[in-house]
Design an enzyme around this catalytic site. Structure first.
Site, PDB file in Angstrom:
ATOM      1  N   GLU A 142      -2.718 -12.278 -40.602  1.00  0.00           N
ATOM      2  CA  GLU A 142      -1.971 -11.533 -41.626  1.00  0.00           C
ATOM      3  C   GLU A 142      -2.927 -10.918 -42.634  1.00  0.00           C
ATOM      4  O   GLU A 142      -4.036 -11.397 -42.821  1.00  0.00           O
ATOM      5  CB  GLU A 142      -1.040 -12.500 -42.371  1.00  0.00           C
ATOM      6  CG  GLU A 142       0.433 -12.333 -42.053  1.00  0.00           C
ATOM      7  CD  GLU A 142       1.065 -11.038 -42.562  1.00  0.00           C
ATOM      8  OE1 GLU A 142       0.355 -10.060 -42.841  1.00  0.00           O
ATOM      9  OE2 GLU A 142       2.289 -11.016 -42.662  1.00  0.00           O
ATOM     10  N   ASP A 143      -2.464  -9.886 -43.299  1.00  0.00           N
ATOM     11  CA  ASP A 143      -3.281  -9.297 -44.355  1.00  0.00           C
ATOM     12  C   ASP A 143      -3.174 -10.117 -45.643  1.00  0.00           C
ATOM     13  O   ASP A 143      -4.170 -10.468 -46.255  1.00  0.00           O
ATOM     14  CB  ASP A 143      -2.917  -7.827 -44.612  1.00  0.00           C
ATOM     15  CG  ASP A 143      -1.430  -7.582 -44.848  1.00  0.00           C
ATOM     16  OD1 ASP A 143      -0.624  -8.520 -44.678  1.00  0.00           O
ATOM     17  OD2 ASP A 143      -1.068  -6.447 -45.202  1.00  0.00           O
ATOM     18  N   LYS A 145      -2.072 -15.264 -52.486  1.00  0.00           N
ATOM     19  CA  LYS A 145      -1.879 -15.264 -53.944  1.00  0.00           C
ATOM     20  C   LYS A 145      -1.182 -16.574 -54.290  1.00  0.00           C
ATOM     21  O   LYS A 145       0.058 -16.620 -54.306  1.00  0.00           O
ATOM     22  CB  LYS A 145      -0.995 -14.089 -54.374  1.00  0.00           C
ATOM     23  CG  LYS A 145      -1.600 -12.707 -54.164  1.00  0.00           C
ATOM     24  CD  LYS A 145      -0.635 -11.629 -54.652  1.00  0.00           C
ATOM     25  CE  LYS A 145      -1.139 -10.233 -54.361  1.00  0.00           C
ATOM     26  NZ  LYS A 145      -0.147  -9.184 -54.663  1.00  0.00           N
ATOM     27  N   PHE A 177      -1.804  -6.472 -57.711  1.00  0.00           N
ATOM     28  CA  PHE A 177      -1.547  -5.671 -56.516  1.00  0.00           C
ATOM     29  C   PHE A 177      -2.846  -5.042 -56.034  1.00  0.00           C
ATOM     30  O   PHE A 177      -3.586  -4.450 -56.811  1.00  0.00           O
ATOM     31  CB  PHE A 177      -0.503  -4.576 -56.800  1.00  0.00           C
ATOM     32  CG  PHE A 177      -0.036  -3.908 -55.550  1.00  0.00           C
ATOM     33  CD1 PHE A 177       0.982  -4.484 -54.792  1.00  0.00           C
ATOM     34  CD2 PHE A 177      -0.643  -2.741 -55.098  1.00  0.00           C
ATOM     35  CE1 PHE A 177       1.391  -3.889 -53.593  1.00  0.00           C
ATOM     36  CE2 PHE A 177      -0.236  -2.141 -53.907  1.00  0.00           C
ATOM     37  CZ  PHE A 177       0.786  -2.717 -53.161  1.00  0.00           C
ATOM     38  N   ILE A 178      -3.132  -5.198 -54.734  1.00  0.00           N
ATOM     39  CA  ILE A 178      -4.387  -4.681 -54.185  1.00  0.00           C
ATOM     40  C   ILE A 178      -4.147  -3.709 -53.021  1.00  0.00           C
ATOM     41  O   ILE A 178      -3.104  -3.768 -52.364  1.00  0.00           O
ATOM     42  CB  ILE A 178      -5.323  -5.828 -53.713  1.00  0.00           C
ATOM     43  CG1 ILE A 178      -4.631  -6.690 -52.645  1.00  0.00           C
ATOM     44  CG2 ILE A 178      -5.775  -6.691 -54.887  1.00  0.00           C
ATOM     45  CD1 ILE A 178      -5.576  -7.682 -51.963  1.00  0.00           C
ATOM     46  N   GLY A 189      -0.515  -4.076 -41.795  1.00  0.00           N
ATOM     47  CA  GLY A 189      -1.578  -4.402 -42.747  1.00  0.00           C
ATOM     48  C   GLY A 189      -2.806  -5.096 -42.200  1.00  0.00           C
ATOM     49  O   GLY A 189      -3.884  -4.977 -42.773  1.00  0.00           O
ATOM     50  N   ASP A 246       1.968 -13.496 -49.864  1.00  0.00           N
ATOM     51  CA  ASP A 246       2.345 -13.303 -51.266  1.00  0.00           C
ATOM     52  C   ASP A 246       3.352 -14.408 -51.622  1.00  0.00           C
ATOM     53  O   ASP A 246       2.962 -15.516 -51.965  1.00  0.00           O
ATOM     54  CB  ASP A 246       2.901 -11.884 -51.381  1.00  0.00           C
ATOM     55  CG  ASP A 246       3.128 -11.421 -52.801  1.00  0.00           C
ATOM     56  OD1 ASP A 246       2.372 -11.831 -53.686  1.00  0.00           O
ATOM     57  OD2 ASP A 246       4.056 -10.626 -53.037  1.00  0.00           O
ATOM     58  N   ARG A 288      -5.076   2.489 -46.909  1.00  0.00           N
ATOM     59  CA  ARG A 288      -5.450   1.496 -45.893  1.00  0.00           C
ATOM     60  C   ARG A 288      -6.894   1.652 -45.414  1.00  0.00           C
ATOM     61  O   ARG A 288      -7.520   0.685 -45.004  1.00  0.00           O
ATOM     62  CB  ARG A 288      -4.524   1.595 -44.669  1.00  0.00           C
ATOM     63  CG  ARG A 288      -3.081   1.206 -44.941  1.00  0.00           C
ATOM     64  CD  ARG A 288      -2.328   1.070 -43.618  1.00  0.00           C
ATOM     65  NE  ARG A 288      -0.884   1.076 -43.767  1.00  0.00           N
ATOM     66  CZ  ARG A 288      -0.141  -0.006 -44.043  1.00  0.00           C
ATOM     67  NH1 ARG A 288      -0.724  -1.175 -44.218  1.00  0.00           N
ATOM     68  NH2 ARG A 288       1.166   0.095 -44.161  1.00  0.00           N
TER      69      ARG A 288
HETATM   70  P1  IMP Z   1       5.567 -12.114 -48.713  1.00  0.00           P
HETATM   71  O1  IMP Z   1       6.696 -12.223 -47.739  1.00  0.00           O
HETATM   72  O2  IMP Z   1       6.050 -12.074 -50.134  1.00  0.00           O
HETATM   73  O3  IMP Z   1       4.489 -13.146 -48.526  1.00  0.00           O
HETATM   74  O4  IMP Z   1       4.992 -10.664 -48.509  1.00  0.00           O
HETATM   75  C1  IMP Z   1       3.906 -10.372 -47.784  1.00  0.00           C
HETATM   76  C2  IMP Z   1       3.818  -8.872 -47.564  1.00  0.00           C
HETATM   77  O5  IMP Z   1       3.938  -8.136 -48.799  1.00  0.00           O
HETATM   78  C3  IMP Z   1       2.463  -8.539 -47.026  1.00  0.00           C
HETATM   79  O6  IMP Z   1       2.433  -8.624 -45.615  1.00  0.00           O
HETATM   80  C4  IMP Z   1       2.230  -7.141 -47.550  1.00  0.00           C
HETATM   81  O7  IMP Z   1       2.791  -6.210 -46.663  1.00  0.00           O
HETATM   82  C5  IMP Z   1       2.992  -7.095 -48.860  1.00  0.00           C
HETATM   83  N1  IMP Z   1       2.106  -7.314 -50.035  1.00  0.00           N
HETATM   84  C6  IMP Z   1       2.126  -8.366 -50.871  1.00  0.00           C
HETATM   85  N2  IMP Z   1       1.200  -8.258 -51.842  1.00  0.00           N
HETATM   86  C7  IMP Z   1       0.561  -7.085 -51.602  1.00  0.00           C
HETATM   87  C8  IMP Z   1      -0.539  -6.397 -52.268  1.00  0.00           C
HETATM   88  O8  IMP Z   1      -1.122  -6.833 -53.282  1.00  0.00           O
HETATM   89  N3  IMP Z   1      -0.922  -5.220 -51.714  1.00  0.00           N
HETATM   90  C9  IMP Z   1      -0.327  -4.689 -50.597  1.00  0.00           C
HETATM   91  N4  IMP Z   1       0.688  -5.291 -49.948  1.00  0.00           N
HETATM   92  C10 IMP Z   1       1.130  -6.476 -50.441  1.00  0.00           C
HETATM   93 MG    MG Z   2       1.482  -7.992 -43.814  1.00  0.00          MG
END
Ligand code: IMP
Ligand code: MG
Length: 179
Positions: free
Chosen positions: A102-103, A134, A155-156, A48, A106, A168
């Site tokens: 990181e992208d 977020k 969700f984006i 990402g 979440d 992407r």
């Molecule tokens: P976390 O472990 O819950 O923080 O998840 C993070 C990962 O979930 C990111 O690296 C993304 O790959 C994916 N992710 C979370 N929210 C989104 C979104 O809104 N769009 C696309 N990918 C997301």
């Molecule tokens: Mg990621």
């Protein structure tokens, strides 16, 4: 406002390319100031963040290096919790100033696991730099030092982020429209 269809979902523009570029530049300036003399290693978490990392690096004005990792997840043997492992780390982190690129953060679980795994590689310091966070979804205690945008719990896609591997390459950020 523009609309895109990806598979069975509809998305509409929420953050434009020029706003992203502006914030990426500001983050790069901040990193350049804070980490001057440290020769930081940008650790780009695939897939990402590849576009973000490329743009960020080109706006950083101090010497820095880049390396790429991926997180592999598999089911742990004793619980249903997903365990993530870093793959592809081929750079010695001993004594390095590491910036995780990181992208999106979440729940923060991925980042927490990343910090834990990296701590065994004896870096001097680890900093988190993410394009999006977020805050409403964050369930772990993380110091997200550098974040370009705090966004609501939607969700984006775009600018490296995908929906089911699609989207992407979109230059703007699009948010899922509830139908
Ligand atoms: P976390 O472990 O819950 O923080 O998840 C993070 C990962 O979930 C990111 O690296 C993304 O790959 C994916 N992710 C979370 N929210 C989104 C979104 O809104 N769009 C696309 N990918 C997301
Ligand atoms: Mg990621």
């Amino acid at each position: 406002m523009s609309i895109v269809r990806i598979k069975d979902k509809t998305f509409e523009t929420s953050i434009l390319e020029r706003e992203i570029k502006q914030r990426v530049k500001e983050l790069a300036q901040q990193l350049s100031k804070d980490l001057e003399g440290k020769n930081p290693l940008l650790l780009c978490v695939l897939n990402g963040s590849f576009i973000f990392a490329a743009d960020l690096m080109r706006e950083i004005t101090i010497p820095c290096e880049i390396s790429f990792v991926k997180l592999a997840s598999y089911d742990g043997i004793t619980s249903t919790e997903k365990v993530k492992e870093i793959i592809g780390l081929n750079t010695d982190l001993t004594g390095r100033t590491v910036v995780i690129v990181e992208d999106i953060v979440d729940t923060g679980r991925t980042m927490q696991q990343m910090l834990y795994s990296l701590s065994f590689h004896n870096p001097e310091s680890i900093h988190i730099c993410t394009l999006f966070v977020k805050p409403e979804k964050l369930i772990v205690n993380l110091d997200v030092e550098y974040a370009a945008f705090s966004i609501p719990n939607d969700f984006i896609v775009g600018y490296g982020l995908d929906f089911d591997q699609q989207g992407r390459g979109l230059k703007d950020i699009y948010t899922l429209k509830e139908d």
